[in-house]
Enzyme design. Structure first.
Site, short mmCIF file in Angstrom:
data_model
loop_
_atom_site.label_atom_id
_atom_site.label_comp_id
_atom_site.label_asym_id
_atom_site.label_seq_id
_atom_site.Cartn_x
_atom_site.Cartn_y
_atom_site.Cartn_z
N ILE A 143 0.85 -1.20 0.00
CA ILE A 143 0.00 0.00 0.00
C ILE A 143 0.88 1.24 0.00
O ILE A 143 1.58 1.53 0.97
CB ILE A 143 -0.96 0.00 1.21
N GLU A 144 0.83 1.99 -1.10
CA GLU A 144 1.70 3.15 -1.26
C GLU A 144 0.92 4.44 -1.53
O GLU A 144 1.51 5.47 -1.88
CB GLU A 144 2.71 2.88 -2.37
N GLY A 145 -0.39 4.39 -1.36
CA GLY A 145 -1.20 5.58 -1.58
C GLY A 145 -2.61 5.36 -1.09
O GLY A 145 -2.97 4.29 -0.62
#
Length: 433
Positions: A143-145
């Site tokens: 999860i990067e955003g």
């Protein structure tokens, strides 16, 4: 539906994990071809890049869709998944990625989507399964955003399905950035049960190119053992598979083999190495094969034992805390003492110094031992000592004054080869009164 049991061992310290599906090198082999390589233990398929409106991208390895839908239908990939599992590898689906439209607005959204993932990719029975009767071994959160909401509830709901199913073992993994705590996954990592965490030690100040001073594996180890819901969670060194696989953080195979060997010797949380991605790590350079081979052989080649006595090891020190009490701790005069080819001893001294005032109560000192050391005997002059859970435990009822020295001697198999002066930052001081 085919359920393929895997021989993958999550407790191992020699696993090699590769992400597959995004062709970051510009081209990639099929999943089945990578799984034919014995170097790889876990394949993480990337990505389920849009959710809860499910969309997959495996970068041209699958082009067909279900009728009237944009959802990919990948029978060839399904056969490759089963091939991988038949060869003892775990195959996991990664959710998220650096580019995508994903996230939950609430815990309820997370729970509902966990049911969807269970039916579409895992042990459920959805009407549209992108990989048909192939049952994946778990899911990965990269999860990067987006929002941080709902992920802990998502994991908890998935685990309720895992516990209700006796068909096979499932895994939850995460891939946080190395700055601690991770901005997107930090709260989820603290509250949800993860089996493996693939820390991305690249594209950041704390990456492999900052080793040793700026490399922060120790922070993640502290999290694993004190904050994680699963105190046996395995941490992986995430590494770019080539110079072009990341903006920064790439190191050659020889360098990462040395780093991994060092981390493995110090931290029981170590599980292996993860790479982004298979298309880069398994090119003509054979970076992936070299790193995996070093892991499976026990790390970098160990130095030969030198039968010497009184060998000086450098002094190391750290601040330690016991409740409200603070002390300075120094380790000095480490020496390997040769006894025989397989049995030898190691001697060192610990100096405890009260930083503010004498600690007017009993205390315990816990000194972790390196992995692989088998201690047959341990002694500390004038102090009670025992070995418990690969830790030297020293118990004393006296006061720690301005300067107190404790002399240790440990004896056992290959102590001279394996034992080094313990890391003072990992030693724990407890008050017992």
């Amino acid at each position: 539906m085919v359920l393929a049991a895997t021989a993958f061992d999550v407790s191992s310290q020699s696993n090699f994990v590769a992400y597959w599906g995004q062709s970051s090198a510009g081209s990639q082999k099929s999943l089945g071809e990578y799984c034919s390589d014995s170097s790889i233990d876990v394949i993480v398929m990337a990505f389920l890049y849009q959710f809860p409106n499910t969309k997959l991208d495996l970068s041209a390895n699958c082009r067909s869709t279900f009728p009237g839908s944009e959802l990919l239908h990948c029978p060839d990939v399904a056969e490759d998944i089963k091939k991988c599992q038949s060869q003892g590898k775990a195959v996991i689906l990664s959710m998220g990625g650096a580019a995508g439209a994903y996230g939950f607005s609430s815990d309820d959204d997370g729970k509902k989507y966990a049911d969807t993932v269970w039916d579409m990719f895992l042990g459920g029975s959805g009407s549209q399964r992108p990989f048909d009767d192939a049952v994946l071994d778990g899911v990965d959160l990269d999860i990067e955003g987006g929002s941080t909401a709902g992920y802990a509830a998502y994991v908890a709901q998935l685990r309720s399905h895992f516990e209700a199913s006796s068909d096979k073992k499932y895994y939850i993994t995460g891939a946080p950035q190395c700055p601690f705590p991770d901005a997107m996954l930090g709260s989820t990592l603290n509250s949800a049960w993860f089996d493996m965490v693939f820390v991305q030690f690249y594209n950041n100040f704390c990456g492999l190119d900052a080793y040793p001073q700026g490399f922060n594996y120790d922070q993640w180890d502290t999290w694993a053992k004190s904050q994680s819901a699963n105190k046996n969670v395995k941490l992986y060194i995430g590494a770019p598979g080539s110079q072009s696989a990341a903006g920064r953080g790439y190191v050659d195979a020889s360098t990462i083999n040395s780093i991994a060997s060092d981390i493995r010797s110090k931290y029981t949380s170590f599980g292996g190495v993860m790479t982004w991605d298979a298309s880069q790590a398994f090119d003509a350079s054979s970076w992936g094969q070299s790193v995996s081979s070093a892991l499976k052989s026990g790390g970098s080649k160990k130095r030969a034992f030198e039968p010497v006595q009184g060998k000086f090891i450098s002094t190391r020190s750290a601040n330690v805390t016991a409740g409200a009490m603070h002390a300075r701790l120094e380790l000095v005069e480490g020496s390997a003492v040769y006894v025989s080819d397989t049995t030898n001893t190691f001697e060192f001294h610990v100096r405890l110094q009260s930083a503010v005032q004498p600690i007017q109560q009993g205390w315990e000192l816990h000194i972790p031992l390196p992995v692989g050391v088998s201690v047959a005997q341990a002694s500390a002059q004038a102090h009670n000592i025992r070995v418990h859970d690969n830790t030297l435990v020293v118990v004393d009822g006296s006061t720690i004054n301005e300067n107190m020295a404790v002399a240790f001697r440990v004896a056992g198999q290959h102590i001279g080869n394996e034992f080094g002066l313990p890391d003072p930052a990992k030693i724990m001081l407890y008050t017992t009164a």
